[in-house]
Write an enzyme that holds these catalytic residues in place. Sequence first.
Site, PDB file in Angstrom:
ATOM      1  CD  GLU A   1      -8.528   5.902  31.974  1.00  0.00           C
ATOM      2  OE1 GLU A   1      -8.720   4.989  32.814  1.00  0.00           O
ATOM      3  OE2 GLU A   1      -8.516   5.703  30.759  1.00  0.00           O
TER       4      GLU A   1
ATOM      5  NE  ARG B   1       6.498   3.672  22.425  1.00  0.00           N
ATOM      6  CZ  ARG B   1       5.196   3.500  22.177  1.00  0.00           C
ATOM      7  NH1 ARG B   1       4.579   4.270  21.314  1.00  0.00           N
ATOM      8  NH2 ARG B   1       4.526   2.569  22.803  1.00  0.00           N
TER       9      ARG B   1
ATOM     10  CG  ASN C   1      -3.241  -6.393  21.017  1.00  0.00           C
ATOM     11  OD1 ASN C   1      -2.531  -6.571  20.030  1.00  0.00           O
ATOM     12  ND2 ASN C   1      -3.070  -5.395  21.845  1.00  0.00           N
TER      13      ASN C   1
ATOM     14  CD  GLU D   1      -6.579   1.405  23.219  1.00  0.00           C
ATOM     15  OE1 GLU D   1      -6.070   1.171  24.338  1.00  0.00           O
ATOM     16  OE2 GLU D   1      -5.915   1.656  22.210  1.00  0.00           O
TER      17      GLU D   1
ATOM     18  CG  HIS E   1      -2.469   5.489  21.236  1.00  0.00           C
ATOM     19  ND1 HIS E   1      -1.620   6.378  21.840  1.00  0.00           N
ATOM     20  CD2 HIS E   1      -2.062   4.258  21.610  1.00  0.00           C
ATOM     21  CE1 HIS E   1      -0.719   5.721  22.548  1.00  0.00           C
ATOM     22  NE2 HIS E   1      -0.967   4.418  22.426  1.00  0.00           N
TER      23      HIS E   1
ATOM     24  NE  ARG F   1      -4.287  -1.818  19.687  1.00  0.00           N
ATOM     25  CZ  ARG F   1      -3.056  -1.569  20.131  1.00  0.00           C
ATOM     26  NH1 ARG F   1      -2.320  -2.513  20.658  1.00  0.00           N
ATOM     27  NH2 ARG F   1      -2.557  -0.363  20.055  1.00  0.00           N
TER      28      ARG F   1
ATOM     29  N   GLY G   1       2.494   4.341  26.241  1.00  0.00           N
ATOM     30  CA  GLY G   1       2.607   5.133  25.017  1.00  0.00           C
ATOM     31  C   GLY G   1       1.703   6.341  25.200  1.00  0.00           C
TER      32      GLY G   1
END
Length: 401
Positions: free
Chosen positions: A334, A242, A11, A384, A181, A92, A213
């Site tokens: 989670e 955000r 990433n 991910e 996402h 990614r 996010g």
Amino acid sequence: MNPSSTVLVVNSGSSSIKYQLVDPVAGQAVASGLVERIGEKTGAVKHSHAGQTTTRQLAIADHEEGMRIVLGLFEEVGPALHDSNVVAVGHRVVQGGAVFAGPALIDDEVVAQIDALSPLGPLHNPAHVTGMRVTRRLLPDVPQVAVFDTAFFRDLPAEAATYAIDAEVAAQHQVRRYGAHGTSHQFVSHEVPKYLGRPVEELNQIVLHLGNGASASAVAGGRAVDTSMGLTPLEGLVMGTRSGDIDPAVVFHLHRNAGMSIDDIDDLLNRRSGIKGISGENDFRALHSLVQSGDASAKLALDVYVHRLKKYIGAYHAILGRLDVLVFTAGVGENDDIVRAAACAGLEPLGIVLDPARNEGRGGPKVISTDDSPVTVLVFPTNEELAIARQAVEVIEAAKA
Ligand code: AMP
């Protein structure tokens, strides 16, 4: 595929490279690390393998030097990449626009297409392209695959993807809802049915990816039919820093009456808003401590966050018509039983009946609804990197076939 094969998941950000060496069959990370502050006076590299973390502080001129240091650490502290049967590098990519509906084997043309999408992902795509160029140079014999955060939402129904603005302007400037996402929403909505032993085709699901996010998706029979992020990852749920949904006229108002520039407002809505904007804290652990100490702004931040979550659960329930599964995932989803309980409170008339004892505590996978709840509510950890590694393997196996 050889069970001991690995995929290097990368990433690449504007001043950082996050990576993980993943065994896609075992579903485990063999090593992971982070290069930070590329281009600054002092950078840092952290590499973890077999329970040990090695850190280095040094100036890192550019991504190429950062990646060379990473490859050096693999050889020095392990696992040696030449012994790890690295079958692919999985990159990614945040913005795949309307171009990419799935992962793509990287060649010069794919890199150019990702670069050309930079106006839609200015903070991410140029950095991804740099990462791809460097990794292709340093590992020329390993096939590389781009995995897009937007791909799962590329084929949203038109009514969910379209903004109600002048059609010509929208078309000319590619203004539509792309989502984000997607790798996580796809992974979770396809793993949960396996976990429940039910066919994905039969399930209507709402996935709540609540991390720093945050985004929600509505998934019918394994296909996304709506999602809360839009042209950029700013739309939708309230997040750590955000704003999520606001009246767009807030932007005009602040520009005209507060003398703020477009860049100032961009910074305000992306970095100084969300629960941090209201309370000063963007981490839910700190937010709950403040709430417990009687801090009114922290309580308001939590209430605003939960209120927005409920709105999306209700909206997506209506879009889906019938809801079978509600899933909480990512850092907050989670780990935060307070947020989960608050988001589901009062939703019994929608068939969402939480079992307080099952909901308590961190981690998953686990069902947290009662046995007779019409909607099955779960905590399901996202992964991910594993999703990217698996998609990369699928692409190279398809290319070989
Ligand atoms: P992510 O972006 O998925 O890594 O999620 C990061 C966020 O998860 C943090 O900013 C915290 O707000 C939240 N988080 C992580 N651990 C916990 C925890 N034990 N309890 C509540 N929230 C947590």
